[in-house]
Design an enzyme around this catalytic site. Sequence first.
Site, PDB file in Angstrom:
ATOM      1  N   ALA A  17       2.949 -38.728   3.949  1.00 32.50           N
ATOM      2  CA  ALA A  17       1.672 -39.691   4.159  1.00 32.50           C
ATOM      3  C   ALA A  17       2.222 -41.150   3.713  1.00 32.50           C
ATOM      4  O   ALA A  17       3.089 -41.150   2.597  1.00 32.50           O
ATOM      5  CB  ALA A  17       0.562 -39.156   3.401  1.00 32.50           C
ATOM      6  N   GLY A  48       3.284 -34.636   4.208  1.00 29.27           N
ATOM      7  CA  GLY A  48       2.865 -34.556   5.472  1.00 29.27           C
ATOM      8  C   GLY A  48       4.055 -34.231   6.573  1.00 29.27           C
ATOM      9  O   GLY A  48       3.574 -33.643   7.440  1.00 29.27           O
ATOM     10  N   GLU A  72       4.686 -30.557   6.618  1.00 31.74           N
ATOM     11  CA  GLU A  72       3.400 -30.010   7.138  1.00 31.74           C
ATOM     12  C   GLU A  72       3.651 -30.092   8.649  1.00 31.74           C
ATOM     13  O   GLU A  72       3.064 -29.379   9.269  1.00 31.74           O
ATOM     14  CB  GLU A  72       2.105 -30.558   6.719  1.00 31.74           C
ATOM     15  N   GLU A 109       3.045 -33.763  -3.334  1.00 29.94           N
ATOM     16  CA  GLU A 109       1.669 -34.245  -3.514  1.00 29.94           C
ATOM     17  C   GLU A 109       1.205 -33.968  -5.136  1.00 29.94           C
ATOM     18  O   GLU A 109       0.635 -34.780  -5.468  1.00 29.94           O
ATOM     19  CB  GLU A 109       0.727 -33.291  -2.699  1.00 29.94           C
TER      20      GLU A 109
HETATM   21  N1  DAK Z   1       4.982 -43.759   2.007  1.00 31.31           N
HETATM   22  C1  DAK Z   1       5.129 -45.189   2.195  1.00 31.31           C
HETATM   23  N2  DAK Z   1       6.625 -45.511   2.346  1.00 31.31           N
HETATM   24  C2  DAK Z   1       7.331 -44.712   2.002  1.00 31.31           C
HETATM   25  C3  DAK Z   1       7.361 -43.549   1.836  1.00 31.31           C
HETATM   26  C4  DAK Z   1       5.932 -43.023   1.731  1.00 31.31           C
HETATM   27  N3  DAK Z   1       5.636 -41.516   1.950  1.00 31.31           N
HETATM   28  N4  DAK Z   1       8.258 -42.945   1.507  1.00 31.31           N
HETATM   29  C5  DAK Z   1       9.444 -44.067   1.519  1.00 31.31           C
HETATM   30  N5  DAK Z   1       8.749 -45.028   1.882  1.00 31.31           N
HETATM   31  C6  DAK Z   1       9.387 -46.346   2.075  1.00 31.31           C
HETATM   32  C7  DAK Z   1       9.720 -46.717   0.607  1.00 31.31           C
HETATM   33  O1  DAK Z   1       8.518 -47.424  -0.107  1.00 31.31           O
HETATM   34  C8  DAK Z   1      10.870 -48.097   1.043  1.00 31.31           C
HETATM   35  O2  DAK Z   1      10.179 -48.995   1.425  1.00 31.31           O
HETATM   36  P1  DAK Z   1      10.575 -50.527   0.871  1.00 31.31           P
HETATM   37  O3  DAK Z   1      10.781 -50.344  -0.657  1.00 31.31           O
HETATM   38  O4  DAK Z   1      12.253 -50.754   1.593  1.00 31.31           O
HETATM   39  O5  DAK Z   1       9.671 -51.584   1.372  1.00 31.31           O
HETATM   40  C9  DAK Z   1      11.663 -47.059   2.103  1.00 31.31           C
HETATM   41  O6  DAK Z   1      10.483 -46.160   2.682  1.00 31.31           O
HETATM   42  C10 DAK Z   1      13.006 -46.430   1.757  1.00 31.31           C
HETATM   43  O7  DAK Z   1      12.497 -45.580   0.683  1.00 31.31           O
HETATM   44  P2  DAK Z   1      13.267 -45.536  -0.613  1.00 31.31           P
HETATM   45  O8  DAK Z   1      13.809 -46.600  -1.174  1.00 31.31           O
HETATM   46  O9  DAK Z   1      12.374 -45.075  -1.727  1.00 31.31           O
HETATM   47  O10 DAK Z   1      14.466 -44.517  -0.108  1.00 31.31           O
HETATM   48  P3  DAK Z   1      15.336 -43.376  -1.230  1.00 31.31           P
HETATM   49  O11 DAK Z   1      16.519 -42.917  -0.551  1.00 31.31           O
HETATM   50  O12 DAK Z   1      15.690 -43.888  -2.555  1.00 31.31           O
HETATM   51  O13 DAK Z   1      14.278 -42.268  -1.432  1.00 31.31           O
HETATM   52  C11 DAK Z   1      12.722 -40.611  -0.904  1.00 31.31           C
HETATM   53  C12 DAK Z   1      13.787 -41.334  -0.482  1.00 31.31           C
HETATM   54  C13 DAK Z   1      11.974 -39.676   0.290  1.00 31.31           C
HETATM   55  C14 DAK Z   1      12.992 -39.564  -2.143  1.00 31.31           C
HETATM   56  C15 DAK Z   1      11.523 -41.405  -1.404  1.00 31.31           C
HETATM   57  O14 DAK Z   1      11.225 -42.551  -0.543  1.00 31.31           O
HETATM   58  C16 DAK Z   1      10.283 -40.873  -1.748  1.00 31.31           C
HETATM   59  O15 DAK Z   1      10.137 -40.188  -2.843  1.00 31.31           O
HETATM   60  N6  DAK Z   1       9.422 -41.083  -0.867  1.00 31.31           N
HETATM   61  C17 DAK Z   1       7.827 -40.546  -1.109  1.00 31.31           C
HETATM   62  C18 DAK Z   1       7.797 -38.971  -0.848  1.00 31.31           C
HETATM   63  C19 DAK Z   1       6.540 -38.785  -0.822  1.00 31.31           C
HETATM   64  O16 DAK Z   1       5.948 -38.627  -2.267  1.00 31.31           O
HETATM   65  N7  DAK Z   1       5.658 -38.568   0.103  1.00 31.31           N
HETATM   66  C20 DAK Z   1       4.381 -38.467   0.131  1.00 31.31           C
HETATM   67  C21 DAK Z   1       3.746 -36.877  -0.053  1.00 31.31           C
HETATM   68  S1  DAK Z   1       2.140 -36.880  -0.096  1.00 31.31           S
HETATM   69  C22 DAK Z   1      -4.826 -36.380   2.377  1.00 31.31           C
HETATM   70  C23 DAK Z   1      -4.075 -35.560   1.323  1.00 31.31           C
HETATM   71  C24 DAK Z   1      -3.054 -35.592   0.968  1.00 31.31           C
HETATM   72  C25 DAK Z   1      -2.000 -36.264   1.602  1.00 31.31           C
HETATM   73  C26 DAK Z   1      -2.564 -37.061   2.502  1.00 31.31           C
HETATM   74  C27 DAK Z   1      -3.867 -37.179   2.712  1.00 31.31           C
HETATM   75  N8  DAK Z   1      -6.022 -36.589   2.534  1.00 31.31           N
HETATM   76  C28 DAK Z   1      -7.014 -35.557   2.052  1.00 31.31           C
HETATM   77  C29 DAK Z   1      -6.295 -37.250   3.648  1.00 31.31           C
HETATM   78  C30 DAK Z   1      -0.620 -36.198   1.072  1.00 31.31           C
HETATM   79  C31 DAK Z   1       0.197 -36.248   1.908  1.00 31.31           C
HETATM   80  C32 DAK Z   1       1.586 -36.523   1.562  1.00 31.31           C
HETATM   81  O17 DAK Z   1       2.482 -36.574   2.273  1.00 31.31           O
END
Ligand code: DAK
Length: 255
Positions: A62, A107, A110, A130
């Site tokens: 997400a 997501g 998922e 998450e």
């Molecule tokens: N969202 C937004 N931007 C993201 C992102 C994300 N999930 N993942 C990466 N980016 C962006 C980074 O902010 C960065 O942007 P800039 O700073 O360059 O503008 C760019 O993508 C490159 O990322 P990194 O610089 O961080 O790249 P690295 O290689 O250093 O790291 C990484 C890669 C995948 C390890 C890291 O980016 C990371 O940890 N990303 C987040 C992973 C994560 O936590 N995903 C979300 C999981 S939660 C809901 C309930 C639950 C949810 C949704 C809805 N409802 C009840 C409606 C939760 C859902 C999830 O998916």
Amino acid sequence: MAIDLTFPDEFALLTINRPDALNALSFSLIEDIGHALDAVARSSARALVVTGAGEKAFCAGADIKELTDRTLIEQRRGAELGQAVFSKLDRLPMASIALVNGYAFGGGCEIALACTFRLATPNARFGLPEIKLGLIPGYGGTQRLPRLIGEARALEMILTGRPVPAAEALQVGLVNRIVEPPPQDAAFAFAREFTCHGMLGLQFAREAVKRAASTTLEEGLRAEADLSTLAYRTADAAEGMQAFIEKRKPEFRDQ
Ligand code: DAK
């Protein structure tokens, strides 16, 4: 649109195309995926491949930047939207393959779980992080992951948020195969192993196997008896058995 939908050969190919944000899922992107899936469902594609643009990520989950400051009602609607779109993927008339070419987090993981099959490139990483954000999965992860790899392994991934590398994902049954480059060719070759069969047989088989996770053994066996009898009534079954007797390749017509 951050989605590309093309129809190479007999397949549909859906690419999440937002590589600057590692293909993170904004709510509008989820809606676009839903519309693309409607088009795939209406098409004559024999299988769908879902992948991510760029070298690094299938989908990093997400869009976290969009998740702050939302009302509970907005958040609940968001969960329902994601669940509905991913269930649409799960229930497509044709089988789907997630070609996981990098990070598949939250997501993104998922989406892969909602596909019929998962292929991983060697650099793929799967995770439900998450919990590290103070959240829990909301797009089907708590339901599809334990069905796929069992409760204990699913809980380990969900409670720790630990990323699982491709080799371990293969070992626990989270992915079907690890594919070497060029990954898209490998995905299409994998798809052809089943798309060479009649579509009706493929649909009946998927429907029967789905029942295994959602009903009792007794009811599942009844469904299997019904669906296998239906399969026997198809022209493809007559052709398949006749081709065996005549020692030739069957020519299925999806009828
Ligand atoms: N969202 C937004 N931007 C993201 C992102 C994300 N999930 N993942 C990466 N980016 C962006 C980074 O902010 C960065 O942007 P800039 O700073 O360059 O503008 C760019 O993508 C490159 O990322 P990194 O610089 O961080 O790249 P690295 O290689 O250093 O790291 C990484 C890669 C995948 C390890 C890291 O980016 C990371 O940890 N990303 C987040 C992973 C994560 O936590 N995903 C979300 C999981 S939660 C809901 C309930 C639950 C949810 C949704 C809805 N409802 C009840 C409606 C939760 C859902 C999830 O998916």
